[in-house]
Structures are given as structure tokens and as C-alpha cells.
Design a protein around this motif. Sequence first.
Motif, PDB file in Angstrom:
ATOM      1  N   THR A 242     -84.864 -33.628 -42.661  1.00 33.57           N
ATOM      2  CA  THR A 242     -85.229 -34.900 -43.078  1.00 33.57           C
ATOM      3  C   THR A 242     -84.167 -36.141 -42.528  1.00 33.57           C
ATOM      4  OG1 THR A 242     -83.579 -34.983 -45.057  1.00 33.57           O
ATOM      5  CG2 THR A 242     -85.890 -33.997 -45.251  1.00 33.57           C
ATOM      6  N   VAL A 243     -84.511 -37.184 -42.662  1.00 32.89           N
ATOM      7  CA  VAL A 243     -83.453 -38.346 -42.210  1.00 32.89           C
ATOM      8  C   VAL A 243     -82.245 -38.095 -42.859  1.00 32.89           C
ATOM      9  CG1 VAL A 243     -83.386 -40.615 -42.367  1.00 32.89           C
ATOM     10  CG2 VAL A 243     -85.438 -40.051 -42.042  1.00 32.89           C
ATOM     11  N   ALA A 244     -82.167 -37.868 -44.241  1.00 33.82           N
ATOM     12  CA  ALA A 244     -80.944 -37.591 -44.953  1.00 33.82           C
ATOM     13  C   ALA A 244     -80.171 -36.533 -44.277  1.00 33.82           C
ATOM     14  CB  ALA A 244     -81.279 -37.401 -46.399  1.00 33.82           C
ATOM     15  N   ASP A 245     -81.027 -35.397 -43.934  1.00 33.99           N
ATOM     16  CA  ASP A 245     -79.962 -34.408 -43.384  1.00 33.99           C
ATOM     17  C   ASP A 245     -79.593 -34.955 -42.097  1.00 33.99           C
ATOM     18  OD1 ASP A 245     -80.937 -32.567 -45.096  1.00 33.99           O
ATOM     19  OD2 ASP A 245     -82.622 -31.822 -43.991  1.00 33.99           O
ATOM     20  N   LEU A 246     -80.292 -35.452 -41.022  1.00 34.38           N
ATOM     21  CA  LEU A 246     -79.731 -36.005 -39.903  1.00 34.38           C
ATOM     22  C   LEU A 246     -78.674 -36.872 -40.228  1.00 34.38           C
ATOM     23  CD1 LEU A 246     -80.129 -36.775 -36.747  1.00 34.38           C
ATOM     24  CD2 LEU A 246     -81.694 -38.266 -37.228  1.00 34.38           C
ATOM     25  N   ILE A 247     -78.610 -37.881 -41.111  1.00 29.33           N
ATOM     26  CA  ILE A 247     -77.512 -38.756 -41.381  1.00 29.33           C
ATOM     27  C   ILE A 247     -76.182 -37.674 -41.842  1.00 29.33           C
ATOM     28  CG2 ILE A 247     -76.467 -40.466 -43.228  1.00 29.33           C
ATOM     29  CD1 ILE A 247     -79.502 -41.588 -43.271  1.00 29.33           C
ATOM     30  N   ASN A 248     -76.493 -36.963 -42.566  1.00 27.37           N
ATOM     31  CA  ASN A 248     -75.191 -36.086 -43.078  1.00 27.37           C
ATOM     32  C   ASN A 248     -74.708 -35.375 -41.641  1.00 27.37           C
ATOM     33  OD1 ASN A 248     -74.958 -36.484 -45.705  1.00 27.37           O
ATOM     34  ND2 ASN A 248     -76.677 -34.889 -46.360  1.00 27.37           N
ATOM     35  N   GLN A 249     -75.710 -34.795 -40.874  1.00 27.55           N
ATOM     36  CA  GLN A 249     -75.073 -34.244 -39.436  1.00 27.55           C
ATOM     37  C   GLN A 249     -74.319 -35.291 -38.687  1.00 27.55           C
ATOM     38  OE1 GLN A 249     -78.225 -32.549 -37.377  1.00 27.55           O
ATOM     39  NE2 GLN A 249     -78.550 -31.031 -38.729  1.00 27.55           N
ATOM     40  N   LEU A 250     -74.862 -36.587 -38.586  1.00 24.96           N
ATOM     41  CA  LEU A 250     -74.234 -37.882 -37.951  1.00 24.96           C
ATOM     42  C   LEU A 250     -72.787 -38.108 -38.637  1.00 24.96           C
ATOM     43  CD1 LEU A 250     -77.490 -39.962 -37.403  1.00 24.96           C
ATOM     44  CD2 LEU A 250     -75.861 -38.664 -35.399  1.00 24.96           C
ATOM     45  N   ARG A 251     -72.814 -38.068 -39.882  1.00 23.08           N
ATOM     46  CA  ARG A 251     -71.450 -38.595 -40.591  1.00 23.08           C
ATOM     47  C   ARG A 251     -70.377 -37.506 -40.160  1.00 23.08           C
ATOM     48  NH1 ARG A 251     -74.444 -39.180 -46.321  1.00 23.08           N
ATOM     49  NH2 ARG A 251     -74.299 -41.654 -46.437  1.00 23.08           N
ATOM     50  N   LYS A 252     -70.531 -36.166 -39.850  1.00 23.03           N
ATOM     51  CA  LYS A 252     -69.639 -35.434 -39.684  1.00 23.03           C
ATOM     52  C   LYS A 252     -69.058 -35.372 -38.147  1.00 23.03           C
ATOM     53  CE  LYS A 252     -71.445 -32.277 -43.249  1.00 23.03           C
ATOM     54  NZ  LYS A 252     -72.491 -31.354 -43.458  1.00 23.03           N
ATOM     55  N   ARG A 253     -69.816 -36.068 -37.272  1.00 22.34           N
ATOM     56  CA  ARG A 253     -69.488 -36.110 -35.898  1.00 22.34           C
ATOM     57  C   ARG A 253     -68.072 -36.924 -35.651  1.00 22.34           C
ATOM     58  NH1 ARG A 253     -74.087 -38.286 -32.431  1.00 22.34           N
ATOM     59  NH2 ARG A 253     -73.390 -36.990 -30.843  1.00 22.34           N
ATOM     60  N   GLU A 254     -68.038 -37.823 -36.137  1.00 21.86           N
ATOM     61  CA  GLU A 254     -66.805 -38.775 -35.837  1.00 21.86           C
ATOM     62  C   GLU A 254     -66.766 -39.835 -37.099  1.00 21.86           C
ATOM     63  OE1 GLU A 254     -66.100 -40.647 -32.089  1.00 21.86           O
ATOM     64  OE2 GLU A 254     -67.668 -39.227 -31.328  1.00 21.86           O
ATOM     65  N   GLU A 255     -65.593 -40.694 -37.197  1.00 23.09           N
ATOM     66  CA  GLU A 255     -65.435 -41.437 -38.183  1.00 23.09           C
ATOM     67  C   GLU A 255     -66.230 -42.586 -38.179  1.00 23.09           C
ATOM     68  OE1 GLU A 255     -63.467 -41.527 -40.712  1.00 23.09           O
ATOM     69  OE2 GLU A 255     -64.010 -43.715 -41.134  1.00 23.09           O
ATOM     70  N   ARG A 256     -66.506 -43.049 -36.634  1.00 22.14           N
ATOM     71  CA  ARG A 256     -67.234 -44.318 -36.545  1.00 22.14           C
ATOM     72  C   ARG A 256     -68.759 -44.063 -37.346  1.00 22.14           C
ATOM     73  NH1 ARG A 256     -69.857 -43.573 -31.055  1.00 22.14           N
ATOM     74  NH2 ARG A 256     -69.167 -41.777 -30.397  1.00 22.14           N
ATOM     75  N   TYR A 257     -69.221 -42.836 -36.936  1.00 19.52           N
ATOM     76  CA  TYR A 257     -70.543 -42.413 -37.884  1.00 19.52           C
ATOM     77  C   TYR A 257     -70.398 -42.467 -39.348  1.00 19.52           C
ATOM     78  CZ  TYR A 257     -72.438 -41.205 -33.186  1.00 19.52           C
ATOM     79  OH  TYR A 257     -72.763 -41.269 -31.924  1.00 19.52           O
ATOM     80  N   ALA A 258     -69.191 -42.208 -39.850  1.00 19.48           N
ATOM     81  CA  ALA A 258     -69.102 -41.926 -41.255  1.00 19.48           C
ATOM     82  C   ALA A 258     -69.105 -43.303 -41.752  1.00 19.48           C
ATOM     83  CB  ALA A 258     -67.792 -41.076 -41.485  1.00 19.48           C
ATOM     84  N   ALA A 259     -68.408 -44.256 -40.959  1.00 15.52           N
ATOM     85  CA  ALA A 259     -68.307 -45.639 -41.441  1.00 15.52           C
ATOM     86  C   ALA A 259     -69.644 -46.383 -41.372  1.00 15.52           C
ATOM     87  CB  ALA A 259     -67.344 -46.351 -40.426  1.00 15.52           C
TER      88      ALA A 259
END
Lengths: 145, 145, 82, 82
Positions: free
Chosen positions: D27-44
Amino acid sequence: MRVAVQSAPFDPGAEVQAFTAGAAGAGAVVTFTGILRPDGGLTGMEIEHYHGMTEKAITGIVAEAMARWSLIDALVIHRHGRLAPGQAIMMVATASPHRGDAFAAAEFLMDYLKSRAPFWKKEIGAVGEAWVAAKDTDEDALKRW
Amino acid sequence: MRVAVQSAPFDPGAEVQAFTAGAAGAGAVVTFTGILRPDGGLTGMEIEHYHGMTEKAITGIVAEAMARWSLIDALVIHRHGRLAPGQAIMMVATASPHRGDAFAAAEFLMDYLKSRAPFWKKEIGAVGEAWVAAKDTDEDALKRW
Amino acid sequence: MIDILYFAWVRERIGLPRERLETDAVTVADLINQLRKREERYAAAFADLTALRVALDQELADFDAPLAGVREVAFFPPMTGG
Amino acid sequence: MIDILYFAWVRERIGLPRERLETDAVTVADLINQLRKREERYAAAFADLTALRVALDQELADFDAPLAGVREVAFFPPMTGG
């Protein structure tokens, strides 16, 4: 119907003239023009958009307006890129046999363009830049339709 | 503000252009143009008016709109005398910092011009002439303001 | 002396756009009753007051409005502008 | 492979307008969680989902929408057109 998403400036008067001349059988033409106000030292505006989705979204909104009201024609022009204060940002025009339909459809188009067409405005001033925040009132405005 | 009651035809596009250019500081311009529809063999329209009262009544209605909404400028043009199908009967234009005010004031002006400005329309067809009857819905429309 | 103006089908029914009258009518309603008695065409024009509007010195008024000081009375059907 | 597009301050925060990813997100939510873990700028950028909107193949969607068959995902703040 015509949908134009363009970086080039446009002349609202010339567009109204062409739209009115082309709307044979209309008894009522309503137009709305949004203009970049030279507020508080604003030196310009940069409008980002989602090329592809923008045209698709606006075409869908116009098609819904034509289905809901008795419209002979409808027009949406929306600029993207860099704008100078005093320039037209966008316009909508509706032509109908009846004034009520022309007004309602124009307001509907405006409300949906505000919150459902993928544009993002950034105000540019002498001291910096800032993204324009969406207003809750704009989202609320959709509920009346 | 400008109020023009005239027998001469006018060009809505040129009027919108001039109005928009003159409304410095406006963020929203709404225009309404009423056009004589070539319905069912209509060959023309004759608009009678009460010279003197017409100008006074319209000026009063525009002044009330300027008092009720945040308007930078407002325009009313209304023809009298003989009109041909397809010609503009009248137009209103409003300029405001805000789109809601521009729309509301334009609709208010239209509702009041319909029922409170002393014009009487006579439709002229191939087989005869008939005065246009006022509609109850037009009178009712005033109640929302 | 008072100027009386007629518009649209009221003008057509009465057959003239304006006239000048000497009247002792106190209200618009009194004036209408005097006019009705003059001739059949006036009686016809003023048969149904719900179909008529009146303006005194170019301001809309009610039928029970007083005529004192009024110089111009206009009778017409509901307006159809816009 | 999926194209991911960023607009307005989301684009500025992440530092690029688009990228192409291999993902097994459902899902989109899964993708967002994967992105968040990549780098601080994604988490932000993805810190507050109420400030974000998502489109799948150029149609607005919800965060729990499935990604099956989707070729283009776009993240952006609430729109400010008109």
C-alpha cells in the motif's frame, strides 16, 4: 469546452470576447479572473504544477460541471511558472441558457480548482519565498456541492 | 463605480478588459453578461425604461453592494431600446480582494437588477410581440440577501 | 399638479406615456380610485393592483403611501431588468 | 519499478523532483514507511501525513490504497490552485 494550462500570460478581456462570441445560444456568461495581488511587498509568484495530472484533473472537473448544470460551454485557463504582480493567474468562464446555472457552475469550478487541481503557489517577496498554505475554508467550500 | 444605461450596443470583452485593467489591487474579478437568446423565432427585443429612475435605482443597488462586500470597483451596463438576438442585454462586473465577495456581489447585483431596476422587456417575434412577465422566482431570489 | 407616468403594458392600455393632473388624492390608492372612474381604459389598467407597482418621485412605494409633496407618480408592471 | 514524484515543499525537503524505485510495498502507507527509513530528509518530509496528499497514476488516492499495477506515485502538500 477548453482547458489551457500554460506558462504564457493571457489577456482576460480577449478570452472573454472569444468565449462569448463562441457561445451561440447562451443567455448568460459568467467569468471569474484570479489576479496576483501586489500585497505587502510581493514581487512575484511561482506556480508549480503536476504536468499531465493537471490537465486530466481540470478536464474531469469541467466535465462534472457540464453534467451537473445546463452549460453550453466552459473554459478554464490556468498559468504555471513565474507570474508578476497584477497578472492574471487563471480564469474560468461558463455559458448557459440560464443565469443561475452559469453562476453555480463558475463557483463550482473555482472551488474545485482551488483544492483539486495540482497546483502549488509560492509567493516571492523582497526578503524571501514561502509556499502558500491551503486554507481549511477552501476544503470546506467543496462540501456545498 | 460606473453605471451606464444606454441604447448603443457594447462589447463585453472590451468592457471586461477595461474594468480588469482599472481594478488595481483586485485579486478577483467576476463578470456576468446577459445575452438575448435567439429562442423560438425571436427576432428582437424592445426594452423600455424609466429614464432618471433607472440610473438612480442602479446606482443605489451598486452602492449597497459596495457597502456590503469588500469591493474595489463595480460596473453595471444595461441597454434599453431595440436589441437584436445574440446581442448583450447587460453586464455587471465586480472586483474584490477576495473571490467570495466578488461572486456574492455580482449575484446580488443581478438579483436586484432583475426586480428593482425599472426596465420592461418586450419580446418581438415573427408573429407578434409580448411583454416578458416577471417571475416569482426572481422576486424570491431577493430574499436570500 | 402632479405628473403621472405609465410604463410597459400600463402605458399601452391607458394609451399615453404621461399626463399632468390636478388631484386632491391623499394617498396613491386614492389617486388610483380617481383614475379608475375617469374612463374604461383606466379601470382596465388598474383592475388588478397585485400586477402593478408604483414609484413616487422615482422611488418604489406602497399603494397606501401619502402623495403630499410628491411631484411624479409612476405606475408600471413588475420590472424585468437584467 | 515505480516512479515516485514529489512536488512543492515535499520536493524541496527530499531534494529531488522524482526517482525510480524497486519496492515490494503493498500500500501507499507501506511505501511511505520504507521511504521514511531511507534517510532523515525522507523521515522529515513524511513526518506528518495530514499535511500530505497522494496521487496514484495521476488520480488522488488514500494512504491505504494498494500499489498493485500502479506505475506513478506522487506526494505533495494540499493543492493551492485557482
